[in-house]
Design a protein around this motif. Structure first.
Motif, short mmCIF file in Angstrom:
data_model
loop_
_atom_site.label_atom_id
_atom_site.label_comp_id
_atom_site.label_asym_id
_atom_site.label_seq_id
_atom_site.Cartn_x
_atom_site.Cartn_y
_atom_site.Cartn_z
N CYS A 129 48.64 37.45 38.77
CA CYS A 129 48.57 38.65 38.97
C CYS A 129 47.98 39.17 40.09
CB CYS A 129 48.03 39.43 37.79
SG CYS A 129 46.49 39.23 37.35
N ALA A 130 48.09 40.28 40.46
CA ALA A 130 47.46 41.08 41.88
C ALA A 130 45.85 40.88 41.80
CB ALA A 130 48.04 42.33 42.06
N VAL A 131 45.26 41.25 40.39
CA VAL A 131 43.99 41.34 40.25
C VAL A 131 43.37 39.95 40.42
CG1 VAL A 131 42.11 41.68 38.75
CG2 VAL A 131 44.02 43.27 38.68
N GLU A 132 44.11 38.79 39.85
CA GLU A 132 43.64 37.44 39.97
C GLU A 132 43.75 36.99 41.63
OE1 GLU A 132 44.61 33.08 38.33
OE2 GLU A 132 45.95 34.80 38.08
N HIS A 133 44.81 37.25 42.10
CA HIS A 133 44.82 37.12 43.62
C HIS A 133 43.67 37.64 44.43
CE1 HIS A 133 46.95 35.86 47.34
NE2 HIS A 133 46.91 36.96 47.75
N ALA A 134 43.58 38.82 44.12
CA ALA A 134 42.34 39.56 44.97
C ALA A 134 41.10 39.13 44.92
CB ALA A 134 42.43 41.38 44.64
N LEU A 135 40.77 38.71 43.57
CA LEU A 135 39.67 38.09 42.97
C LEU A 135 39.40 36.62 43.75
CD1 LEU A 135 39.10 38.88 39.44
CD2 LEU A 135 37.58 39.68 41.27
N GLU A 136 40.61 35.96 43.62
CA GLU A 136 40.51 34.54 44.43
C GLU A 136 40.13 34.79 45.84
OE1 GLU A 136 43.81 32.41 43.08
OE2 GLU A 136 42.87 32.16 41.08
#
Length: 135
Positions: free
Chosen positions: A97-104
């Motif tokens: 998801c986009a949140v996971e991508h941003a956090l990574e």
């Protein structure tokens, strides 16, 4: 062998070599002192040789010795020669998801900053200085 133990072995070996830079040490002697296998020592010190930090001499009286004076070898030289990172690199799997991508992405950026700061600090310490007691 764990990642950090290769760095520990390299620093431990070079620290002892710095005490008597002209002395040649065999892989078996280093391994016995470090409590590991000579094959492990050869692999780790082979990387240091490839980086120009050690000289390997063959033959009956052969072994390993410093390629440069201990005050010219930084801890960053050793760390970089082993081609390792204390902070693991982010995995390349597609984020769910986009949140996971941003956090990574944020964590990868922070880890890169930490790694750069570590290398900068290691550049200020030499093998010779690292042998001195910490006050």
């Amino acid at each position: 062998m764990k990642r950090n133990s290769r760095l520990s072995l390299a620093l431990h070996s070079l620290g002892h070599m710095a005490g008597d830079p002209e002395r040649t040490r065999t892989s078996a002697d280093i391994a016995a002192h470090a409590g590991t296998n000579p094959v492990v020592v050869k692999r780790v010190l082979g990387r240091l040789r490839a980086a120009g930090l050690l000289i390997a001499e063959r033959g009956h009286a052969g072994g390993w010795r410093l390629a440069r004076p201990p005050h010219e070898i930084t801890l960053a030289d050793v760390y970089l020669a082993l081609d390792e990172r204390l902070a693991p690199a982010a995995e390349e799997a597609a984020p769910r998801c986009a949140v996971e991508h941003a956090l990574e992405q944020r964590m990868a950026s922070l880890m890169d900053e930490a790694e750069s700061a570590l290398i900068s600090r290691l550049r200020t310490l030499t093998i010779a200085a690292a042998r001195e007691p910490v006050e």
